[in-house]
Design a protein around this motif. Sequence first.
Motif, mmCIF file in Angstrom:
data_model
loop_
_atom_site.group_PDB
_atom_site.id
_atom_site.type_symbol
_atom_site.label_atom_id
_atom_site.label_comp_id
_atom_site.label_asym_id
_atom_site.label_seq_id
_atom_site.Cartn_x
_atom_site.Cartn_y
_atom_site.Cartn_z
ATOM 1 N N UNK A 41 -2.227 -5.670 41.010
ATOM 2 C CA UNK A 41 -1.603 -6.769 41.754
ATOM 3 C C UNK A 41 -0.168 -6.422 42.167
ATOM 4 N N UNK A 42 0.308 -7.120 43.143
ATOM 5 C CA UNK A 42 1.711 -7.029 43.519
ATOM 6 C C UNK A 42 2.533 -7.706 42.418
ATOM 7 N N UNK A 43 3.586 -7.041 41.968
ATOM 8 C CA UNK A 43 4.423 -7.570 40.904
ATOM 9 C C UNK A 43 5.766 -7.983 41.497
ATOM 10 N N UNK A 44 6.051 -9.273 41.451
ATOM 11 C CA UNK A 44 7.332 -9.777 41.953
ATOM 12 C C UNK A 44 8.386 -9.646 40.868
ATOM 13 N N UNK A 72 19.156 -10.154 32.460
ATOM 14 C CA UNK A 72 17.827 -10.721 32.414
ATOM 15 C C UNK A 72 17.117 -10.402 33.727
ATOM 16 N N UNK A 73 15.852 -10.064 33.605
ATOM 17 C CA UNK A 73 15.007 -9.793 34.764
ATOM 18 C C UNK A 73 13.769 -10.672 34.650
ATOM 19 N N UNK A 74 13.375 -11.295 35.744
ATOM 20 C CA UNK A 74 12.157 -12.101 35.778
ATOM 21 C C UNK A 74 11.082 -11.321 36.521
ATOM 22 N N UNK A 75 9.830 -11.553 36.141
ATOM 23 C CA UNK A 75 8.724 -10.818 36.741
ATOM 24 C C UNK A 75 7.478 -11.696 36.699
ATOM 25 N N UNK A 76 6.660 -11.586 37.736
ATOM 26 C CA UNK A 76 5.375 -12.295 37.748
ATOM 27 C C UNK A 76 4.385 -11.577 38.647
ATOM 28 N N UNK A 77 3.140 -11.594 38.250
ATOM 29 C CA UNK A 77 2.038 -11.209 39.123
ATOM 30 C C UNK A 77 1.015 -12.322 39.054
ATOM 31 N N UNK A 78 0.288 -12.484 40.141
ATOM 32 C CA UNK A 78 -0.711 -13.540 40.241
ATOM 33 C C UNK A 78 -2.074 -12.916 40.524
ATOM 34 N N UNK A 79 -3.052 -13.308 39.742
ATOM 35 C CA UNK A 79 -4.432 -12.919 39.994
ATOM 36 C C UNK A 79 -5.163 -14.167 40.454
ATOM 37 N N UNK A 80 -5.347 -14.296 41.765
ATOM 38 C CA UNK A 80 -6.089 -15.422 42.305
ATOM 39 C C UNK A 80 -7.567 -15.058 42.227
ATOM 40 N N UNK A 81 -8.311 -15.908 41.565
ATOM 41 C CA UNK A 81 -9.704 -15.629 41.230
ATOM 42 C C UNK A 81 -10.635 -16.479 42.086
ATOM 43 N N UNK A 82 -11.913 -16.100 42.201
ATOM 44 C CA UNK A 82 -12.849 -16.882 43.014
ATOM 45 C C UNK A 82 -12.936 -18.337 42.561
ATOM 46 N N UNK A 83 -13.281 -19.210 43.482
ATOM 47 C CA UNK A 83 -13.358 -20.646 43.198
ATOM 48 C C UNK A 83 -14.347 -20.962 42.085
ATOM 49 N N UNK A 84 -15.396 -20.167 41.935
ATOM 50 C CA UNK A 84 -16.395 -20.418 40.894
ATOM 51 C C UNK A 84 -16.179 -19.552 39.646
ATOM 52 N N UNK A 85 -15.016 -18.918 39.532
ATOM 53 C CA UNK A 85 -14.730 -18.043 38.395
ATOM 54 C C UNK A 85 -14.677 -18.865 37.107
ATOM 55 N N UNK A 86 -15.277 -18.366 36.069
ATOM 56 C CA UNK A 86 -15.264 -19.020 34.765
ATOM 57 C C UNK A 86 -13.915 -18.751 34.094
#
Length: 190
Positions: free
Chosen positions: A87-90, A1-15
Amino acid sequence: MHAMQYELTLPADYDMEIIRRRVAHKGHLLDAWAGLGLKAYLVRERGVHGAPVNQYAPFYLWNTVAGMNGFLWGGPFQGIVDDFGRPSVRQWSGLAYQEGVAARSPARAAVLRTRQVPDGVPLTDFMADAVRENERLAGADGAVLSASAVDTSRWQTVHFSVWDNDTPKADGDLYEVLHLSAPGRDRLPC
């Protein structure tokens, strides 16, 4: 099993409805992806449940490296790159996976918690503790599933748990689950 995640941090006012519509429109595309154990489409909204940011942060458990590579190198990941940048993929090596006591319930929330592997601690002891924590999480009321993995480049463990309610019994960053693609969930190693 392999785990993976990427995060897209969006602007504070992003819809965040844009992300919700995106997942509603495209989430099903991985419902039969070869080699995928599961993908949890996760979001956090700034100010909701204490979230400090708006974020789209899907988390994956892969049964095969071929499935993961197919996704990253020529699969749906290109859509993320095209729309948001690369994005960086962990990635983590899997330690444990377990179905929770509420395994048949719909996924509503997820919790991610990372821990540093301390220097001077026997690795087998620390990893055995991580597996026990995984079992504890899976046995808690409302737990749909739990997984633990380790990043040996940073010497960090990650505990990922999915819950059938908005108030999970786990510490860490809380996410809303918009969709769960799980074509190979039944083949994830226990």
